[in-house]
Design a protein around this motif. Structure first.
Motif, PDB file in Angstrom:
ATOM      1  N   ASN A 327       0.836  -1.197   0.000  1.00 18.38           N
ATOM      2  CA  ASN A 327       0.000   0.000   0.000  1.00 18.38           C
ATOM      3  C   ASN A 327       0.874   1.250   0.000  1.00 18.38           C
ATOM      4  OD1 ASN A 327       0.999  -0.010   2.533  1.00 18.38           O
ATOM      5  ND2 ASN A 327      -0.951   0.127   3.609  1.00 18.38           N
ATOM      6  N   SER A 328       2.088   1.122  -0.546  1.00 21.52           N
ATOM      7  CA  SER A 328       2.985   2.276  -0.585  1.00 21.52           C
ATOM      8  C   SER A 328       2.552   3.215  -1.702  1.00 21.52           C
ATOM      9  CB  SER A 328       4.419   1.811  -0.814  1.00 21.52           C
ATOM     10  OG  SER A 328       4.489   1.039  -1.996  1.00 21.52           O
ATOM     11  N   THR A 329       3.009   4.465  -1.616  1.00 23.52           N
ATOM     12  CA  THR A 329       2.694   5.437  -2.657  1.00 23.52           C
ATOM     13  C   THR A 329       3.515   5.132  -3.905  1.00 23.52           C
ATOM     14  OG1 THR A 329       2.464   6.995  -0.859  1.00 23.52           O
ATOM     15  CG2 THR A 329       2.437   7.892  -3.093  1.00 23.52           C
ATOM     16  N   ALA A 330       4.817   4.950  -3.697  1.00 25.78           N
ATOM     17  CA  ALA A 330       5.674   4.582  -4.821  1.00 25.78           C
ATOM     18  C   ALA A 330       5.536   3.080  -5.062  1.00 25.78           C
ATOM     19  CB  ALA A 330       7.114   4.938  -4.518  1.00 25.78           C
ATOM     20  N   ASN A 331       5.346   2.710  -6.323  1.00 22.70           N
ATOM     21  CA  ASN A 331       5.099   1.314  -6.668  1.00 22.70           C
ATOM     22  C   ASN A 331       6.176   0.363  -6.177  1.00 22.70           C
ATOM     23  OD1 ASN A 331       2.663   1.439  -7.815  1.00 22.70           O
ATOM     24  ND2 ASN A 331       3.386   1.636  -9.922  1.00 22.70           N
ATOM     25  N   ASN A 332       7.431   0.770  -6.337  1.00 21.28           N
ATOM     26  CA  ASN A 332       8.512  -0.177  -6.044  1.00 21.28           C
ATOM     27  C   ASN A 332       9.206   0.110  -4.719  1.00 21.28           C
ATOM     28  OD1 ASN A 332       9.631   2.153  -6.863  1.00 21.28           O
ATOM     29  ND2 ASN A 332      11.139   1.239  -8.250  1.00 21.28           N
ATOM     30  N   LEU A 333       8.576   0.905  -3.864  1.00 18.16           N
ATOM     31  CA  LEU A 333       9.132   1.132  -2.528  1.00 18.16           C
ATOM     32  C   LEU A 333       8.124   0.624  -1.506  1.00 18.16           C
ATOM     33  CD1 LEU A 333      10.664   4.716  -2.984  1.00 18.16           C
ATOM     34  CD2 LEU A 333      11.856   2.527  -3.030  1.00 18.16           C
ATOM     35  N   ASN A 334       8.034  -0.713  -1.395  1.00 17.42           N
ATOM     36  CA  ASN A 334       6.997  -1.338  -0.577  1.00 17.42           C
ATOM     37  C   ASN A 334       7.507  -1.566   0.837  1.00 17.42           C
ATOM     38  OD1 ASN A 334       6.674  -3.403  -3.460  1.00 17.42           O
ATOM     39  ND2 ASN A 334       5.646  -1.456  -3.088  1.00 17.42           N
ATOM     40  N   GLY A 335       6.563  -1.551   1.773  1.00 16.13           N
ATOM     41  CA  GLY A 335       6.967  -1.619   3.178  1.00 16.13           C
ATOM     42  C   GLY A 335       6.604  -2.901   3.898  1.00 16.13           C
ATOM     43  N   ASN A 336       6.004  -3.866   3.196  1.00 19.91           N
ATOM     44  CA  ASN A 336       5.604  -5.101   3.882  1.00 19.91           C
ATOM     45  C   ASN A 336       6.827  -5.844   4.401  1.00 19.91           C
ATOM     46  OD1 ASN A 336       3.938  -4.318   1.533  1.00 19.91           O
ATOM     47  ND2 ASN A 336       2.533  -5.859   2.328  1.00 19.91           N
ATOM     48  N   ASP A 337       6.792  -6.206   5.678  1.00 19.73           N
ATOM     49  CA  ASP A 337       7.908  -6.965   6.259  1.00 19.73           C
ATOM     50  C   ASP A 337       7.978  -8.348   5.632  1.00 19.73           C
ATOM     51  OD1 ASP A 337       8.211  -4.820   7.885  1.00 19.73           O
ATOM     52  OD2 ASP A 337       7.540  -5.816   9.729  1.00 19.73           O
ATOM     53  N   TRP A 338       9.185  -8.908   5.624  1.00 19.87           N
ATOM     54  CA  TRP A 338       9.323 -10.307   5.229  1.00 19.87           C
ATOM     55  C   TRP A 338       9.357 -11.150   6.504  1.00 19.87           C
ATOM     56  CZ3 TRP A 338       8.379 -13.167   1.290  1.00 19.87           C
ATOM     57  CH2 TRP A 338       8.703 -14.522   1.375  1.00 19.87           C
ATOM     58  N   ILE A 339       8.430 -12.104   6.606  1.00 16.81           N
ATOM     59  CA  ILE A 339       8.334 -12.930   7.810  1.00 16.81           C
ATOM     60  C   ILE A 339       9.284 -14.126   7.680  1.00 16.81           C
ATOM     61  CG2 ILE A 339       6.816 -14.315   9.250  1.00 16.81           C
ATOM     62  CD1 ILE A 339       4.489 -12.585   8.048  1.00 16.81           C
ATOM     63  N   VAL A 340      10.238 -14.218   8.597  1.00 19.69           N
ATOM     64  CA  VAL A 340      11.172 -15.341   8.566  1.00 19.69           C
ATOM     65  C   VAL A 340      10.672 -16.474   9.458  1.00 19.69           C
ATOM     66  CG1 VAL A 340      13.552 -16.067   9.000  1.00 19.69           C
ATOM     67  CG2 VAL A 340      13.097 -13.801   8.054  1.00 19.69           C
ATOM     68  N   LEU A 341      10.229 -16.120  10.654  1.00 25.06           N
ATOM     69  CA  LEU A 341       9.753 -17.137  11.603  1.00 25.06           C
ATOM     70  C   LEU A 341       8.473 -16.633  12.263  1.00 25.06           C
ATOM     71  CD1 LEU A 341      13.196 -17.830  13.258  1.00 25.06           C
ATOM     72  CD2 LEU A 341      11.878 -19.568  12.064  1.00 25.06           C
TER      73      LEU A 341
END
Lengths: 457, 282
Positions: A327-341
């Motif tokens: 849901n970022s404003t810039a298409n390629n600057l996304n903020g979703n965390d990557w879940i490792v565990l």
């Protein structure tokens, strides 16, 4: 006259040379060199945070190596180097494979840098050591599972340290991983989720033990983590509330920040540079229809068309990953965390530890852990026993797109049969040597002949 | 000029003749295999057999070197020419699996391995025996005759014996109201198995108190660890009648332990305990 000149010159020379040390070699104020840095606790902490910065880069294309190479996902266009993964035809020149190697060795370099300068870490010495060793273990665990024997580098090396360039046996790599994680478990507490924690080290070490078939030690660690956990949040908030109570360790990103954003979220859509990666395979959609339940299915896969959505997901249509929608404003600057565990992974690993390589268990503690995951997914049919296949299917629909499937298939000892069937069904050529990635050709090229290629490449 | 051409022609002719002769001479004098190299890397057949699914389904990873063609004989009549072998056997038995690996020179190598297809035994859950479960004297073989031999621990003073009331037999365990006496016994169990521990208790009607029976994971080496080692416990507080025993079924899962311990303690009121038994949960 001449004598005076000579004397003046001599005196002048002495003056210049005496002040030379400071004058000709000033400490740079506008840039930092490694030789003068790492002298205080805050500078070491900067080096520790730099490890996570490295992980932010390294993990972004992992999906290609483990989800797209499994029976879970594929490219939308089936074109170019990206399609090498879904056809199990990865070349040693593949840049994604080469970048993954380089980026994780870079994380290892950053961790080794911290470990080399721990003396200056003051009161945080244990914490920083634990964090660096956790990151180093995570990196090696990924590398050793994907590439097999890999160079084991446990200190900062330079381009001429060729002794470190050759491949070390997996057993030695695993010995380092286990030692590092034991240190991390001992040194860390549960303050952070975006940085290494005790629970994260325990869960990761449990996964290492499961991989090594040491089920008893894995079970103890997992029960420790489960004992310290709270109730599971709803399935969709696992992915859309950052650092929620389910998360044990995540690599954090923020929206619209060039240095701290990711772009895998957009690559998972048609708006990505290659028009869509990590799309669900027909096999995954069928698995969701069979085992997923409505809650997990609607969150995990999104119908990727403007026409009316089929009531039941149609395996023959395009479905994209629904877990990291940006849901970022810039298409390629996304903020979703990557879940490792996360906790569901831990609960299902607990079942795996009790199963201990056998085909079925009816242990009540295994069923209790299994039920927690299924209950949250809205599947409440009673269970009296759990088979290995049921556990594998559950992990597939619970953890789809989270870079687990490939490693699950290997750990459960079914990679060859499952991928063999998948390959036959899809007209792909599969052989046992595909279970290891090729050593990147560009790494072999600069290794002074020390790195050897994996068989079959 | 003409002569020159003639000379050239003659030289050309002679050259051709020499060439032809040299070809001929080869055929005459060279041995058929001279100059060619022996195959330094003849095929070596090898494979690794492993289970792949249920106990009847095997896969055979081909580990042969320098070979191009493969023939598998799975020993049950099935064959294959795939590189990697796989077979589903019809039933239990001993089978000899043979791999013949050959190259395009026709050289071949054979490797055989015998596999035993056996149905894995259904894991049996170990049922432990609780010694002196009813606290009766002379029920322990090679014991002292005291019905408490199996319940002693160096961690605390052993409970007392009562002869009335009892639930069965002629003796039961008695825990005086000061709460200083304990009972403790270790049991060998299967890991991650479900059991039900059954016992009977009764207590004086006053003052208010309790009797706790705990199942501990592993052996207890320090009373302070009892709480953290507890897998399951039941706190008895039924004080309605001091001579009627109440049945307790305490289910527990042994977890990652092959040894559990029964640990009994009481508080504030005189309590009695009798007739322990254990069974595997359904």
């Amino acid at each position: 006259m001449k004598q005076i000149q000579i004397i003046t010159l001599l005196v002048l020379g002495m003056l210049i040379s005496s002040c030379g040390e400071d004058y000709l070699d000033p400490a740079p104020v506008s840039s930092i060199g490694s030789n003068g840095f790492y002298t205080s606790e805050s500078e070491i902490e900067a080096a520790v945070l730099n490890i996570y910065d490295g992980l932010q880069l390294a993990v972004q294309r992992e999906f290609a190596l483990v989800e797209m190479r499994s029976d879970n996902s594929k490219t939308r266009s089936s074109e170019g180097d990206w399609a090498q993964f879904e056809t199990l035809n990865v070349k040693s020149t593949n840049t994604t494979v080469a970048d993954y190697w380089a980026l994780y060795y870079n994380v290892i370099f950053r961790a080794n840098t911290v470990l080399e300068h721990l003396d200056a870490a003051g009161n945080s010495i244990d914490q920083f050591e634990g964090e660096a060793k956790f990151a180093r273990a995570l990196s090696y665990f990924n590398l050793v599972r994907l590439y097999g024997d890999v160079p084991l580098i446990d200190k900062v090396i330079g381009p001429t340290d060729t002794d470190y360039f050759d491949r070390d046996a997996t057993v030695d790599v695993y010995a380092l991983i286990v030692n590092d994680l034991k240190t991390a478990v001992a040194n860390l507490d549960n303050t952070y989720k975006g940085r290494a924690s005790k629970a994260a080290a325990q869960a990761l070490l449990a996964k290492v033990y499961l991989t090594l078939k040491n089920y008893g030690d894995a079970q103890d660690l997992l029960e420790d983590v489960i004992a310290g956990s709270s109730a599971l949040p709803s399935f969709s908030s696992v992915f859309y509330t950052e650092l929620n109570s389910e998360i044990i360790f995540a690599i954090e990103y923020t929206n619209d920040a060039a240095d701290d954003s990711q772009d895998f979220s957009i690559e998972f859509t048609q708006d990505g540079r290659v028009r869509g990666l990590n799309y669900a395979t027909p096999e995954l959609i069928t698995a969701f229809n069979t085992f997923g339940g409505a809650i997990r299915t609607t969150t995990s896969i999104i119908y990727d068309d403007v026409s009316t959505k089929p009531v039941t997901p149609d395996p023959l249509q395009d479905y994209k990953c629904g877990k990291f929608v940006y849901n970022s404003t810039a298409n390629n600057l996304n903020g979703n965390d990557w879940i490792v565990l996360r906790m569901a992974d831990v609960l299902l690993m607990h079942v795996e530890a009790i199963l201990a390589g056998s085909d079925v268990t009816s242990s009540s503690s295994a069923i209790a852990s299994f039920k927690k995951v299924r209950d949250r997914a809205g599947i409440t049919s009673p269970i009296t026993s759990i088979t290995k296949q049921e556990l594998l299917d559950e992990r597939r629909v619970e953890l789809a797109f989270e870079n687990q499937r490939w490693f699950d298939l290997i750990r459960f000892g079914v990679a060859e049969s499952v991928l063999g069937t998948f390959a036959t069904d899809n007209g792909i050529v599969f052989s046992a040597s595909d279970l290891l990635l090729p050593i990147p050709q560009r790494e072999i090229g600069v290794s002074f002949g020390k790195l050897t290629q994996n068989p079959g490449y | 000029m003409i002569q020159k051409i003639k000379i050239n022609k003659i030289i050309g002719f002679l050259g051709l003749l020499a060439l032809t002769l040299s070809f001929n001479s080869c055929e005459q004098f060279e041995l058929p295999e001279a100059g060619s190299m022996a195959d330094l890397t003849p095929p070596t057949a090898s494979f690794a057999a492993s289970l792949n699914g249920d106990y009847l389904t095997y896969k055979f990873d081909n580990l042969s070197a320098s070979a191009t063609d493969y023939v598998w004989d799975y020993g049950d009549g099935h064959t294959s020419t795939d590189k990697n072998g796989a077979n589903i056997y019809a039933g239990e038995g001993t089978y000899t699996v043979t791999l013949t690996a050959s190259d395009k020179l026709g050289v071949s190598s054979t490797y055989s391995e015998t596999i035993e297809v056996v149905k894995p035994p259904v894991p049996v859950v170990l049922l432990p025996e609780i010694l002196e479960a009813g606290f009766e004297d002379y029920t322990l073989e090679n014991g002292t005759g005291d019905g408490r031999d199996s319940w002693r621990t160096s961690l605390g003073e052993i409970m007392q014996i009562t002869s009335s009331p009892v639930y069965e037999g002629v003796q039961a365990a008695k825990f005086p109201s000061d709460g200083t006496r304990i009972a403790y016994q270790e049991l060998e169990v299967s890991a991650n198995a479900d059991y039900v521990l059954t016992y009977y208790y009764t207590m004086k009607t006053s003052p208010a108190g309790l009797i706790t029976v705990s199942v501990l994971g592993g052996a207890l080496t320090d009373l302070a660890n009892a709480a953290s080692q507890t897998i399951a416990s039941y706190v008895g507080t039924d004080q309605t009648d001091d001579s009627t025993y109440v049945q307790v079924d305490l289910p527990f899962n042994s977890g990652n332990n092959t040894k559990v311990a029964i640990y009994v303690r009481n508080e504030s009121v005189e309590c009695r305990l009798d007739a322990f038994s254990i069974r595997v949960a359904d």
